[in-house]
Design a protein around this motif. Structure first.
Motif, PDB file in Angstrom:
ATOM      1  N   ALA A   1      -3.047  12.281 -13.860  1.00 23.00           N
ATOM      2  CA  ALA A   1      -2.211  11.095 -13.604  1.00 23.00           C
ATOM      3  C   ALA A   1      -2.244  10.719 -12.128  1.00 23.00           C
ATOM      4  CB  ALA A   1      -0.775  11.365 -14.051  1.00 23.00           C
ATOM      5  N   VAL A   2      -2.240  11.727 -11.252  1.00 21.93           N
ATOM      6  CA  VAL A   2      -2.301  11.483  -9.807  1.00 21.93           C
ATOM      7  C   VAL A   2      -3.619  10.793  -9.438  1.00 21.93           C
ATOM      8  CG1 VAL A   2      -2.512  12.618  -7.565  1.00 21.93           C
ATOM      9  CG2 VAL A   2      -0.723  13.327  -9.138  1.00 21.93           C
ATOM     10  N   ILE A   3      -4.708  11.298  -9.975  1.00 20.21           N
ATOM     11  CA  ILE A   3      -6.038  10.729  -9.666  1.00 20.21           C
ATOM     12  C   ILE A   3      -6.111   9.278 -10.144  1.00 20.21           C
ATOM     13  CG2 ILE A   3      -8.505  10.897 -10.192  1.00 20.21           C
ATOM     14  CD1 ILE A   3      -8.055  13.984 -10.392  1.00 20.21           C
ATOM     15  N   LEU A   4      -5.628   9.030 -11.348  1.00 18.57           N
ATOM     16  CA  LEU A   4      -5.663   7.669 -11.892  1.00 18.57           C
ATOM     17  C   LEU A   4      -4.797   6.720 -11.067  1.00 18.57           C
ATOM     18  CD1 LEU A   4      -5.537   8.387 -15.734  1.00 18.57           C
ATOM     19  CD2 LEU A   4      -7.507   7.652 -14.372  1.00 18.57           C
TER      20      LEU A   4
ATOM     21  N   LEU B   1      -7.916  -0.176  -6.610  1.00 14.02           N
ATOM     22  CA  LEU B   1      -8.691  -1.223  -7.291  1.00 14.02           C
ATOM     23  C   LEU B   1      -8.020  -2.595  -7.221  1.00 14.02           C
ATOM     24  CD1 LEU B   1     -10.099   0.482 -10.528  1.00 14.02           C
ATOM     25  CD2 LEU B   1     -11.408  -0.465  -8.604  1.00 14.02           C
ATOM     26  N   ARG B   2      -6.703  -2.626  -7.202  1.00  6.04           N
ATOM     27  CA  ARG B   2      -5.973  -3.900  -7.205  1.00  6.04           C
ATOM     28  C   ARG B   2      -6.358  -4.792  -6.014  1.00  6.04           C
ATOM     29  NH1 ARG B   2      -0.993  -3.751  -6.407  1.00  6.04           N
ATOM     30  NH2 ARG B   2      -0.552  -1.513  -6.239  1.00  6.04           N
ATOM     31  N   PRO B   3      -6.336  -4.264  -4.764  1.00  8.66           N
ATOM     32  CA  PRO B   3      -6.762  -5.115  -3.636  1.00  8.66           C
ATOM     33  C   PRO B   3      -8.216  -5.566  -3.759  1.00  8.66           C
ATOM     34  CG  PRO B   3      -5.582  -3.181  -2.848  1.00  8.66           C
ATOM     35  CD  PRO B   3      -5.835  -2.959  -4.293  1.00  8.66           C
ATOM     36  N   TYR B   4      -9.051  -4.676  -4.292  1.00  6.32           N
ATOM     37  CA  TYR B   4     -10.460  -5.033  -4.424  1.00  6.32           C
ATOM     38  C   TYR B   4     -10.637  -6.179  -5.430  1.00  6.32           C
ATOM     39  CZ  TYR B   4     -15.424  -4.755  -5.535  1.00  6.32           C
ATOM     40  OH  TYR B   4     -16.745  -5.067  -5.740  1.00  6.32           O
ATOM     41  N   ILE B   5      -9.939  -6.094  -6.565  1.00  4.18           N
ATOM     42  CA  ILE B   5     -10.017  -7.171  -7.571  1.00  4.18           C
ATOM     43  C   ILE B   5      -9.464  -8.462  -6.994  1.00  4.18           C
ATOM     44  CG2 ILE B   5      -9.188  -7.912  -9.841  1.00  4.18           C
ATOM     45  CD1 ILE B   5     -11.286  -5.679  -9.932  1.00  4.18           C
ATOM     46  N   LEU B   6      -8.386  -8.360  -6.207  1.00  3.76           N
ATOM     47  CA  LEU B   6      -7.808  -9.548  -5.570  1.00  3.76           C
ATOM     48  C   LEU B   6      -8.807 -10.179  -4.590  1.00  3.76           C
ATOM     49  CD1 LEU B   6      -5.335 -11.393  -5.181  1.00  3.76           C
ATOM     50  CD2 LEU B   6      -4.567  -9.797  -3.386  1.00  3.76           C
TER      51      LEU B   6
ATOM     52  N   ILE C   1      -0.142  -2.357 -15.546  1.00  2.00           N
ATOM     53  CA  ILE C   1       0.425  -1.638 -16.706  1.00  2.00           C
ATOM     54  C   ILE C   1      -0.022  -0.178 -16.698  1.00  2.00           C
ATOM     55  CG2 ILE C   1       0.379  -1.474 -19.224  1.00  2.00           C
ATOM     56  CD1 ILE C   1       0.136  -4.560 -19.273  1.00  2.00           C
ATOM     57  N   ALA C   2      -1.311   0.029 -16.403  1.00  2.00           N
ATOM     58  CA  ALA C   2      -1.833   1.400 -16.352  1.00  2.00           C
ATOM     59  C   ALA C   2      -1.129   2.212 -15.264  1.00  2.00           C
ATOM     60  CB  ALA C   2      -3.342   1.369 -16.097  1.00  2.00           C
ATOM     61  N   GLU C   3      -0.877   1.562 -14.112  1.00  2.00           N
ATOM     62  CA  GLU C   3      -0.152   2.241 -13.030  1.00  2.00           C
ATOM     63  C   GLU C   3       1.260   2.635 -13.451  1.00  2.00           C
ATOM     64  OE1 GLU C   3      -0.398   1.567  -8.600  1.00  2.00           O
ATOM     65  OE2 GLU C   3      -1.267  -0.319  -9.325  1.00  2.00           O
ATOM     66  N   VAL C   4       1.943   1.717 -14.142  1.00  2.00           N
ATOM     67  CA  VAL C   4       3.312   1.996 -14.587  1.00  2.00           C
ATOM     68  C   VAL C   4       3.335   3.184 -15.542  1.00  2.00           C
ATOM     69  CG1 VAL C   4       5.234   1.097 -15.974  1.00  2.00           C
ATOM     70  CG2 VAL C   4       4.171  -0.351 -14.246  1.00  2.00           C
TER      71      VAL C   4
ATOM     72  N   GLN D   1       2.543   6.354 -13.648  1.00  3.90           N
ATOM     73  CA  GLN D   1       3.685   6.695 -12.787  1.00  3.90           C
ATOM     74  C   GLN D   1       4.784   7.346 -13.610  1.00  3.90           C
ATOM     75  OE1 GLN D   1       3.500   6.368  -9.627  1.00  3.90           O
ATOM     76  NE2 GLN D   1       5.523   6.185  -8.717  1.00  3.90           N
ATOM     77  N   LEU D   2       5.054   6.792 -14.803  1.00  2.00           N
ATOM     78  CA  LEU D   2       6.082   7.349 -15.677  1.00  2.00           C
ATOM     79  C   LEU D   2       5.726   8.782 -16.069  1.00  2.00           C
ATOM     80  CD1 LEU D   2       7.810   5.513 -18.606  1.00  2.00           C
ATOM     81  CD2 LEU D   2       6.931   7.808 -18.952  1.00  2.00           C
ATOM     82  N   LEU D   3       4.473   8.969 -16.526  1.00  5.37           N
ATOM     83  CA  LEU D   3       4.033  10.309 -16.944  1.00  5.37           C
ATOM     84  C   LEU D   3       4.057  11.281 -15.764  1.00  5.37           C
ATOM     85  CD1 LEU D   3       1.022   9.319 -19.236  1.00  5.37           C
ATOM     86  CD2 LEU D   3       3.285  10.125 -19.952  1.00  5.37           C
ATOM     87  N   PHE D   4       3.633  10.795 -14.604  1.00  3.93           N
ATOM     88  CA  PHE D   4       3.603  11.652 -13.408  1.00  3.93           C
ATOM     89  C   PHE D   4       4.993  12.124 -13.016  1.00  3.93           C
ATOM     90  CE2 PHE D   4       4.225  11.535  -8.740  1.00  3.93           C
ATOM     91  CZ  PHE D   4       3.557  12.703  -8.424  1.00  3.93           C
ATOM     92  N   ILE D   5       5.942  11.198 -12.924  1.00  2.00           N
ATOM     93  CA  ILE D   5       7.300  11.551 -12.489  1.00  2.00           C
ATOM     94  C   ILE D   5       7.960  12.510 -13.483  1.00  2.00           C
ATOM     95  CG2 ILE D   5       9.624  10.652 -12.073  1.00  2.00           C
ATOM     96  CD1 ILE D   5       8.318   8.112 -10.976  1.00  2.00           C
ATOM     97  N   TYR D   6       7.831  12.210 -14.777  1.00  2.00           N
ATOM     98  CA  TYR D   6       8.508  13.041 -15.789  1.00  2.00           C
ATOM     99  C   TYR D   6       7.910  14.444 -15.839  1.00  2.00           C
ATOM    100  CZ  TYR D   6      10.171  14.901 -20.197  1.00  2.00           C
ATOM    101  OH  TYR D   6      10.730  15.724 -21.147  1.00  2.00           O
ATOM    102  N   TYR D   7       6.586  14.518 -15.949  1.00  5.11           N
ATOM    103  CA  TYR D   7       5.973  15.825 -16.164  1.00  5.11           C
ATOM    104  C   TYR D   7       5.902  16.675 -14.894  1.00  5.11           C
ATOM    105  CZ  TYR D   7       4.936  14.853 -21.003  1.00  5.11           C
ATOM    106  OH  TYR D   7       5.067  14.593 -22.346  1.00  5.11           O
ATOM    107  N   SER D   8       5.853  16.048 -13.732  1.00  2.97           N
ATOM    108  CA  SER D   8       5.934  16.852 -12.500  1.00  2.97           C
ATOM    109  C   SER D   8       7.326  17.464 -12.375  1.00  2.97           C
ATOM    110  CB  SER D   8       5.602  15.996 -11.272  1.00  2.97           C
ATOM    111  OG  SER D   8       6.531  14.928 -11.116  1.00  2.97           O
ATOM    112  N   GLY D   9       8.363  16.684 -12.724  1.00  2.00           N
ATOM    113  CA  GLY D   9       9.724  17.220 -12.732  1.00  2.00           C
ATOM    114  C   GLY D   9       9.899  18.279 -13.793  1.00  2.00           C
ATOM    115  N   TYR D  10       9.323  18.050 -14.973  1.00  2.00           N
ATOM    116  CA  TYR D  10       9.395  19.027 -16.067  1.00  2.00           C
ATOM    117  C   TYR D  10       8.741  20.343 -15.659  1.00  2.00           C
ATOM    118  CZ  TYR D  10       8.574  21.140 -20.662  1.00  2.00           C
ATOM    119  OH  TYR D  10       8.531  22.002 -21.726  1.00  2.00           O
TER     120      TYR D  10
END
Length: 587
Positions: A33-36, A43-48, A76-79, A82-91
């Protein structure tokens, strides 16, 4: 940080990683999740940039929609990541801490009594509770966050170089300044947090001891004195925290200023290049202005999260120091004993709590099966030490202690202590029901067993007179009961286990006459037909003893019955009897 400190930090982190093994799949998932997150963010600035240069700058509307859809998909992929990262790192952090805390508690409850004699309760509570939460933050807010930020910086730097190396060079010129400031910040914050953790331990220890001993403070009107001491400790605690605040107040403005200056330089230099020689595009400028905070903000966040990581590592160092303390009684016994006949033998036993300061000086005595032996002597003579040694709360330096001709070191510790029940002078009750305090949550002892035992020693009526009877909550340390009532509960706690050997540190000097009578009856009942050692405080107990051992300054000076010892002219027991016990008999 010196090379030695770095190695120690790495070793400490390796110890923490060992607790991750049961959760390695979660650990790997969080890393993915961190790598993604790093890739999607860059990628967002590059696409912009592509959308601006290919469509907006050329005023081409055709094919613009795919860029919008790609940007939306990346967001959406970032969100989700981010959700998976925050929850599972805390878990992961809470799971690791749960395992460490259980191991720590299991380790501490097996320490020998000497460790607790020399340790502050408040400090140990800090290790088991507060420090553990800081360790959880190592994973939830420390390590993974720092790794994410470093990876984001790396990916963003690569994208910058790919897009425009000249603008990248300007950005990278400012990085050494921020990196140097971050390094200094980390160094001083570590020192500050070590000071904070020390003062937190001192604060916890002070408050815990004063609350426990509140009656003494108020009795001797020491409220004002202790209040001033608390102010001093609290001031040191505040001073430690203010250091961290001061370092933060210096570092974060520097980092923010560096980011703003870099954006200004990019806008100036990139703008000139765009207008004059067109070596930079409008899309490049937009993307770089978007990516500079992505490069500099992680540095600020790393510094902030490094604070959390430092606090966690300092806490981990303290916790592992306790975990690596070898203060357990050596339990190398192989014999499992279900019942003792009850013959006790001390042979030339020598013992000292402090090296070269012997408390027992080569004592020898025997207690026959079913015999009740009273031990008397002045304070500090070594009476209570005998109890501690029989249960192996401490190990002797020389000599042997045998039960039924078996050296107690050859018996498994749990098996030994199961067969010996102790009623201490200072009765400790937990904040729980009377039933739980008696059974200590032993599933093999039922309420019916407890009631029958209470009837046997004559205290069932007393318990039934309390609200909720056996389910009456005695509160912390048994505060809802009198000292005599607490003593009766401790007698029942010992009796219900049906021990082979009974040890009583009998103390009835501070109880009412009714409770004293119940205690005397209970003493007679539970010692009948059972090998018993009694540290005697009352004449009635001494007279009923089959044998009396008289101690003085760590030595046995006399052994005999009450009548035999009284016949010794100018004997220790006779003098003790005339000074202490004769007054009681007259009364």
């Amino acid at each position: 940080m010196s090379k030695v400190d770095t190695i120690l930090e790495i070793d400490l982190f390796k110890k923490l990683l060992k607790f991750i093994k049961p959760y390695k799949h979660i650990f790997i998932g969080v890393l993915v999740a961190v790598i993604l997150l790093a890739i999607f963010g860059a990628l967002r600035p590059y696409i912009l940039q592509q959308a601006i240069d290919q469509k907006i700058a050329t005023k081409t509307i055709e094919g613009f929609l795919p860029y919008i859809l790609i940007m939306a998909a990346l967001l959406i992929a970032e969100v989700v990541c981010q959700l998976l990262f925050i929850y599972y790192s805390g878990y992961l952090g809470q799971s690791v801490v749960k395992d460490i805390r259980v191991k720590l508690f299991d380790h501490m409850i097996r320490f020998r009594m000497k460790y607790f004699d020399n340790s502050s309760v408040g400090v140990l509570i800090t290790r088991a509770v507060t420090d553990m939460e800081r360790i959880a933050d190592v994973f939830g807010e420390g390590f993974f966050m720092i790794f994410r930020d470093l990876l984001t910086m790396l990916v963003v730097s690569i994208v910058m170089l790919y897009m425009n190396w000249e603008l990248s060079f300007i950005v990278f010129l400012m990085l050494p300044l921020v990196l140097y400031a971050t390094r200094l910040f980390q160094k001083y914050m570590k020192r500050a947090f070590e000071e904070v953790r020390t003062e937190v331990s001192n604060l916890n220890s002070f408050v815990q001891e004063r609350i426990t001993g509140m009656k003494i403070l108020q009795l001797f009107t020491r409220e004002e004195t202790e209040y001033k001491k608390f102010q001093e400790i609290n001031s040191r605690h505040k001073k430690g925290w203010l250091k961290t605040v001061w370092y933060n107040s210096i570092f974060f403005p520097i980092a923010e200023l560096s980011s703003s200056i870099t954006i200004g330089l990019i806008a100036w230099y990139g703008g000139l290049n765009t207008v004059i020689d067109q070596t930079a595009s409008l899309g490049d400028l937009t993307a770089f202005i978007m990516m500079i905070p992505m490069l500099f903000r992680p540095l600020r966040q790393i510094a902030d999260k490094f604070n959390t990581l430092q606090m966690g590592m300092v806490a981990a160092k303290r916790v592992f120091r306790v975990l690596e303390t070898t203060s357990q009684i050596d339990d190398h016994g192989t014999l499992e004993v279900s019942h003792f006949k009850g013959h006790i033998s001390f042979k030339e036993v020598r013992f000292s709590y402090v090296e070269d300061e012997e408390v027992l000086k080569g004592i020898s005595f025997d207690v026959e099966v079913g015999e009740t032996v009273a031990i008397v002597g002045a304070t500090g003579a070594g009476k209570s030490t005998i109890i501690n040694l029989l249960n192996r709360f401490y190990d002797i330096q020389k000599g042997t202690i045998c039960i039924d001709d078996i050296n107690i070191k050859e018996i498994k510790l749990a098996s030994l202590r199961t067969q010996i029940a102790i009623v201490l002078q200072d009765v400790f009750l937990f904040a729980d029901t009377i039933l739980s305090n008696i059974t200590l949550n032993n599933p093999n002892i039922s309420l019916e067993d407890v009631e029958q035992a209470a009837k046997d020693i004559g205290i069932h009526d007393f318990i039934m007179s309390l609200p909720n009877a056996y389910h009456y909550n005695v509160k912390e340390r048994g505060a809802m009961l009198s000292s005599g009532q607490r003593q009766l509960i401790s007698f029942l706690r010992a009796y219900v286990t049906n021990p082979s050997i009974l040890v009583l540190d009998e103390a009835t000097s501070s109880v009412d006459s009714y409770s004293e009578q119940l205690i005397q009856n209970a003493t007679y009942k539970i010692t009948k037909g059972r090998t018993s050692i009694v540290i005697a405080h009352r004449l009635a107990t001494i007279k009923k003893a089959d044998k009396i051992i008289v101690m003085d300054e760590g030595k046995i000076v006399e052994i005999g019955t009450h009548q035999e010892l009284l016949k010794i002219e100018d004997g220790f027991y006779r003098n003790l009897y005339e000074v202490q016990f004769l007054k009681e008999e007259v009364l």
